[in-house]
Design an enzyme around this catalytic site. Structure first.
Site, PDB file in Angstrom:
ATOM      1  N   ASP A   1       6.535   6.093   2.121  1.00 33.84           N
ATOM      2  CA  ASP A   1       7.106   5.144   3.081  1.00 33.84           C
ATOM      3  C   ASP A   1       6.932   5.634   4.517  1.00 33.84           C
ATOM      4  O   ASP A   1       6.626   6.811   4.764  1.00 33.84           O
ATOM      5  CB  ASP A   1       8.585   4.927   2.759  1.00 33.84           C
ATOM      6  CG  ASP A   1       9.057   3.516   3.056  1.00 33.84           C
ATOM      7  OD1 ASP A   1       8.391   2.819   3.852  1.00 33.84           O
ATOM      8  OD2 ASP A   1      10.086   3.095   2.502  1.00 33.84           O
TER       9      ASP A   1
ATOM     10  N   ASP B   1       9.005  -5.904   2.363  1.00 30.95           N
ATOM     11  CA  ASP B   1      10.320  -5.546   1.841  1.00 30.95           C
ATOM     12  C   ASP B   1      11.077  -6.769   1.343  1.00 30.95           C
ATOM     13  O   ASP B   1      12.142  -6.624   0.736  1.00 30.95           O
ATOM     14  CB  ASP B   1      11.153  -4.848   2.925  1.00 30.95           C
ATOM     15  CG  ASP B   1      10.889  -3.352   2.993  1.00 30.95           C
ATOM     16  OD1 ASP B   1      10.240  -2.817   2.071  1.00 30.95           O
ATOM     17  OD2 ASP B   1      11.328  -2.716   3.969  1.00 30.95           O
TER      18      ASP B   1
END
Length: 694
Positions: free
Chosen positions: A441, A498
């Site tokens: 990430d 997301d």
């Protein structure tokens, strides 16, 4: 003296020409020319007229337009000497290297001590043109701008499409008319960005998804890009891509652009899309195990967030496996004193409070349920509230009083000590635990753009990939903030957004398919009530949207009703049954006559089968559904077409249309001209139609 060069693929020709040994210009890019085409004639025919109020000749629009040649537009090179004084190049031919599908042209400016090399390659199978530029100097110089080799834009193109977006809303298409002047994008966030995916599509007049001519570009770099699409005063058009302005912060003797990927299509936008999809899947991505079917994911983030309790995680893993998951990914919260997002980033030791016996017991349980184990990392970041920061505050990138993002700072990835520390932490983690997957990430933008940052990240990724070649890596950056062919040379999956809102995902996936194949595009079935939009969506819609790409789940499976479990198991079983051919399939966007319907057709590599996903994103303006035209079929062949999810019919669909009762058989010509008539449905529904060539 005229020099000409040409590169040919089955679908396109790129031709360059030069007079008096100056830098060449693109004199032709489009459908393949006859082998006996006279390139000298093409060179002369390419020139345009001059008139009053202008120079006596048009300054050449070369692959690197030079300010010293009276060029009126954006130059391809902006350079300064070590003392800051501007350098204006005048390059002349030096040498060339030619091969069957590639050519490299080298030019030099002896007075300034500069050498410029342009590389071109056409892939004969994917139809992708790769190009890059390299600049070398005999002393340190300061680079302000270097474009990849400049390509022309077609005159029969009325608008350009580039890409913008936001967190949970990536891959939005921005359409800009061509006018005198330019479209200028300069992404200085230091990463690829939700806001500025480095792509450009130029549909020629009348082009659609399925027909017409189009040109498309992608700049394969993870550190922020600059794009200039410019129409000169004389009407010529140029397209430039390079690193974002000002990101080469130190003087140097060698600079290199990333690869610019481009293609021409005479089969609409889908022709460009399929080229990018195949090139990425078959040329760019390096698969740890190419023969392994893509496993169904389960990610625990939206189930537990930071609240890691081993008995709960084991229970969730068991339920995920019963739904069909084949890989369990432990997300943020397993390390340091990480109870929220304010602390512990860069403290990459297993939290003994949550995992007193390490990760082993959880991994063993996951594997006992038939799943592989994956883990979340955010290597390039650090919290000020961390043991690592307290020991090494100098490792953080930027000023002490910078604005934080998600309560964190960036590590200086150009620092060898930082990379060595991270490598040691992750090599220890991977060496001691059976981990086959990393979700990598990147949750904040850089405090200032610096090309050394992505280069440092590439070095770390390359080293880990070299020493742990069986570990698959996903590129995530708050979702789709770092998706590009540069990072995908080192990773095998992207987290597209997301947002697990299936309605948002339907559009995001549709537009991302202009560049990305199914095999690398993660898509998960989210919670009943979406955590990022608050929208409540039926499990059928959520499941089928996820089944369009690399399928997974990301919810608390304990919330599912008996009926939701049944539906999810059914769709997952279908996906597993079809994933091998779908992994190799082309994603073809369909031209829907109803703007409320977002539809695509995934076509098998051998053309013998396909599946259509027709998602209804809104209420239609007309009463009955409009027929949906298919594409890519053999007009003379016959196909059997059937609705897979006929059980999803609703009572308000009261007609007696053919596909309600069973399959139909029709020619490819009919299906591509008249299309298929689908039943009426509510918004936020999906029809799944399977087709087989007879």
């Amino acid at each position: 003296m005229i020099r000409t060069w040409r590169l040919d693929g089955p679908r396109q020709t790129l031709a360059l020409g030069s007079r008096n040994d100056r830098l060449p210009r693109v004199i032709y890019w489009g459908p393949r020319l006859p082998d006996d085409e006279d390139m000298d004639v093409i060179y002369d025919a390419h020139k345009i007229d001059v008139t009053g109020g202008s120079l006596d000749a048009n300054p050449e629009l070369t692959i690197c337009p030079e300010s010293s040649r009276t060029f009126p537009g954006q130059p391809g090179l902006v350079l300064a000497d070590g003392d800051g004084s501007a350098l204006y190049s005048r390059f002349f031919y030096e040498s060339e290297v030619k091969g069957e599908n590639h050519i490299s042209l080298t030019y030099s400016d002896e007075g300034l001590g500069l050498v410029y090399t342009a590389h071109f390659l056409i892939d004969p199978e994917t139809h992708i043109l790769e190009s890059k530029a390299v600049l070398e100097a005999n002393r340190p110089v300061r680079l302000h701008w270097l474009s990849a080799p400049v390509l022309p834009a077609p005159h029969y193109c009325d608008e350009m499409w580039d890409f913008t977006g936001r967190w949970c809303g990536e891959f939005q298409i921005a359409k800009t008319p061509w006018t005198a002047g330019g479209r200028y994008r300069n992404n200085r966030t230091g990463r690829t960005g939700h806001e500025a995916f480095p792509g450009l599509i130029l549909p020629c007049r009348g082009a659609t998804n399925t027909a017409g001519e189009a040109y498309a570009f992608h700049y394969g770099w993870s550190g922020g890009h600059r794009m200039v699409a410019e129409e000169l005063p004389d009407g010529r058009r140029q397209v430039q891509f390079g690193h974002a302005n000002g990101t080469e912060t130190a003087p140097g003797t060698r600079f290199e652009t990333a690869t610019l990927y481009a293609t021409y299509s005479d089969a609409g936008l889908n022709g460009c899309a399929v080229s990018f999809q195949r090139h990425l899947r078959d040329r760019i991505v390096k698969w740890p195990d190419p023969d392994r079917p893509r496993p169904v994911h389960y990610n625990c983030w939206e189930a537990v967030y930071f609240d890691h309790k081993l008995p709960v995680l084991k229970e969730i893993a068991t339920k995920a496996a019963s739904l069909g998951a084949e890989r369990f990914v432990l997300d943020d919260g397993w390390f340091g004193l990480r109870d929220d997002d304010t602390r512990a980033l860069a403290d990459w030791q297993v939290d003994p409070r949550k995992y007193p016996d390490g990760l082993g017991p959880l991994i063993e349980h996951v594997q006992s349920e038939g799943m592989a184990f994956g883990i979340w990392l955010e290597p390039e970041m650090i919290n000020p509230d961390s043991e690592t920061y307290r020991a090494h505050p100098d490792w953080a990138l930027g000023l002490d009083d910078q604005i934080l993002g998600r309560q964190q700072m960036c590590l200086d990835m150009s620092n060898p000590s930082v990379r060595e520390y991270l490598y040691e932490q992750f090599a220890d983690l991977l060496g001691k635990n059976d981990i086959d997957y990393i979700k990598w990430d990147h949750n904040r933008v850089l405090p200032m753009p610096d090309a050394a940052q992505p280069r440092g990240t590439y070095l770390l990724l390359d080293r880990l990939r070299r020493d742990f070649p069986k570990v698959e890596i996903e590129s995530c950056a708050s979702g789709g903030g770092r998706i590009d062919f540069g990072i995908l040379q080192r990773t095998q999956r992207v987290w597209l957004s997301d947002s697990n809102d299936a309605l948002e995902r339907l559009r995001i996936q549709h537009n991302a398919a202009l560049f990305l194949p199914m095999a690398i595009t993660g898509s998960h079935v989210g919670p009943r009530e979406c955590h990022t939009s608050g929208r409540v969506l039926d499990i059928r819609f959520r499941a089928w949207v996820a089944a369009q790409r690399h399928m997974g789940f990301e919810m608390d499976p304990r919330e599912l009703s008996i009926e939701e479990v049944r539906v999810l198991q059914q769709v997952t079983t279908w996906w597993k049954t079809n994933r091998l051919w779908m992994t190799r399939a082309d994603i073809l966007r369909l031209d829907s006559a109803d703007p409320a319907v977002i539809a695509e057709q995934q076509m098998a590599e051998d053309g013998t089968r396909f599946v259509v996903f027709a998602g209804k994103a809104d209420s239609s303006t007309q009463i009955a559904p409009r027929p949906l035209r298919l594409t890519g079929l053999d007009p003379a062949a016959r196909y059997r077409v059937d609705i897979l999810n006929r059980e999803d019919l609703v009572a308000l669909s009261r007609g007696t249309i053919a596909l309600k009762d069973g399959p139909i058989e029709a020619s490819g010509r009919y299906l591509m001209t008249m299309g298929i008539a689908l039943p009426w449905s509510f918004p936020c529904g999906m029809w799944v139609v399977e087709g087989e060539r007879l």
